[in-house]
Structure formats: structure tokens, C-alpha cells
Scaffold this motif. Structure first.
Motif, PDB file in Angstrom:
ATOM      1  N   LYS A   1      -2.030  -7.854   2.265  1.00 54.96           N
ATOM      2  CA  LYS A   1      -2.625  -6.820   3.283  1.00 54.96           C
ATOM      3  C   LYS A   1      -4.002  -6.394   2.596  1.00 54.96           C
ATOM      4  O   LYS A   1      -3.672  -5.873   1.520  1.00 54.96           O
TER       5      LYS A   1
ATOM      6  N   ILE B   1      -2.193  -5.602  -1.034  1.00 53.83           N
ATOM      7  CA  ILE B   1      -0.891  -5.600  -1.146  1.00 53.83           C
ATOM      8  C   ILE B   1      -0.141  -6.845  -0.989  1.00 53.83           C
ATOM      9  O   ILE B   1      -0.290  -7.274   0.040  1.00 53.83           O
TER      10      ILE B   1
ATOM     11  N   LEU C   1       2.547  -9.450   0.093  1.00 57.42           N
ATOM     12  CA  LEU C   1       3.423  -9.593   1.239  1.00 57.42           C
ATOM     13  C   LEU C   1       4.696 -10.531   0.676  1.00 57.42           C
ATOM     14  O   LEU C   1       4.044 -11.565   0.372  1.00 57.42           O
TER      15      LEU C   1
ATOM     16  N   GLU D   1       5.563  -6.357   4.039  1.00 57.91           N
ATOM     17  CA  GLU D   1       5.273  -5.187   2.798  1.00 57.91           C
ATOM     18  C   GLU D   1       6.374  -5.002   2.206  1.00 57.91           C
ATOM     19  O   GLU D   1       7.639  -4.791   2.997  1.00 57.91           O
TER      20      GLU D   1
ATOM     21  N   ALA E   1       7.907  -0.259  -4.028  1.00 52.46           N
ATOM     22  CA  ALA E   1       6.477  -0.807  -3.411  1.00 52.46           C
ATOM     23  C   ALA E   1       5.162  -0.955  -3.900  1.00 52.46           C
ATOM     24  O   ALA E   1       4.326  -1.752  -3.937  1.00 52.46           O
TER      25      ALA E   1
ATOM     26  N   ARG F   1       1.298  -3.991  -5.533  1.00 52.42           N
ATOM     27  CA  ARG F   1      -0.240  -3.274  -5.168  1.00 52.42           C
ATOM     28  C   ARG F   1      -1.295  -3.937  -6.319  1.00 52.42           C
ATOM     29  O   ARG F   1      -1.105  -3.583  -7.548  1.00 52.42           O
TER      30      ARG F   1
END
Length: 145
Positions: free
Chosen positions: A116, A123, A125, A131, A137, A141
Motif C-alpha cells: 500500500k 506498507i 501487504l 495490512e 504492524a 513499513r
């Protein structure tokens, strides 16, 4: 008197239906506005992104991705292990999905990833193009250099 009530009712119905029509046009215009302002069209997405992705059987995967304006890419992945690091490089073309927010990079047969595109970052996926959520999380990134 009945005539006045009838005219008042017709006037109110006319005003309400005009208001509904205006809202519909406003919604259509705002949808068009949203579609015009995608990451693909609005962000400065070209450049180099770096990060270290989690790895199940190594200390991490140091990854560098370069996205070029002609929709080509270069990626270098270095699997960080105790004994030695194994680097894998790939290049090829990437494509945007229909929303204009997700790119899929495809190099060799074994290399296909989706990201993304957000302001100054990619980001990672998962295989379902979702995500990663939760405490980890931020580990998915890649930051624009």
C-alpha cells in the motif's frame, strides 16, 4: 383553505425532492474527487524505500525497493542470519490496482509482493492483500529515503 394546504404540500414535496437531488449530485462529485486523489496521482511515490521485515526463520529481511516513474522497480532483499547473509535481487515492472493505492511488484517467478502506498512509505501487504494489524504492524513499513 384546502387549496392553500394542497399548494403548501406540493411546495414542500418539491423542495424535499430538489434537496435529495442536490445531495445525490454532491455525493457523485465527492466520489469523483476521491477517485482523482489516489496515491498514484497525488503522492510523490517514486524513489527508494527501506526497512527490515520480520522473518520466521531468520533475524529479519532487510529490503530496499526503488520505484521508478516508468513503473519499473528494483528490489534487494537480504536475509539476515547468524552465519551469513543471503541477498536476492530482482527487477521488473509493477502495476497499480484499480483503487490507485496498491502496487504489486513482479520480478522473477518467485518474487511477487503487494504494498500500500502512503505518504513517504510503503506498507507490506500479506497474501490476501491486507495490512498486518496489531503490535507488529510498524515492522511492515518501508520508509522512503
Amino acid at each position: 383553505m384546502k387549496k392553500n394546504l394542497f399548494l403548501a404540500g406540493v411546495l414542500i414535496i418539491g423542495l424535499v425532492s430538489c434537496k435529495k437531488q442536490d445531495n445525490t449530485e454532491e455525493t457523485q462529485n465527492s466520489t469523483e474527487f476521491v477517485n482523482e486523489h489516489t496515491a498514484q496521482k497525488s503522492l510523490d511515490w517514486t524513489g527508494e524505500y527501506k526497512g527490515v521485515l520480520p522473518c520466521a526463520d531468520c533475524e529479519g529481511i532487510e529490503i530496499t525497493i526503488t520505484l521508478n516513474p516508468d513503473e519499473t522497480f528494483y528490489v534487494k532483499q537480504e536475509y539476515l542470519t547468524e552465519n551469513n547473509n543471503v541477498a536476492v535481487e530482482s527487477n521488473g515492472y509493477f502495476s497499480w490496482d484499480k483503487t490507485g493505492f496498491i502496487v504489486t511488484i513482479e520480478g522473477s517467478e518467485e518474487f511477487r509482493r503487494s504494498f500500500k502506498v502512503v505518504e513517504n512509505a510503503l506498507i507490506y501487504l500479506d497474501n490476501g492483500r491486507s495490512e498486518v494489524k496489531g503490535k507488529t504492524a510498524e515492522l511492515y513499513r518501508l520508509t522512503k529515503q
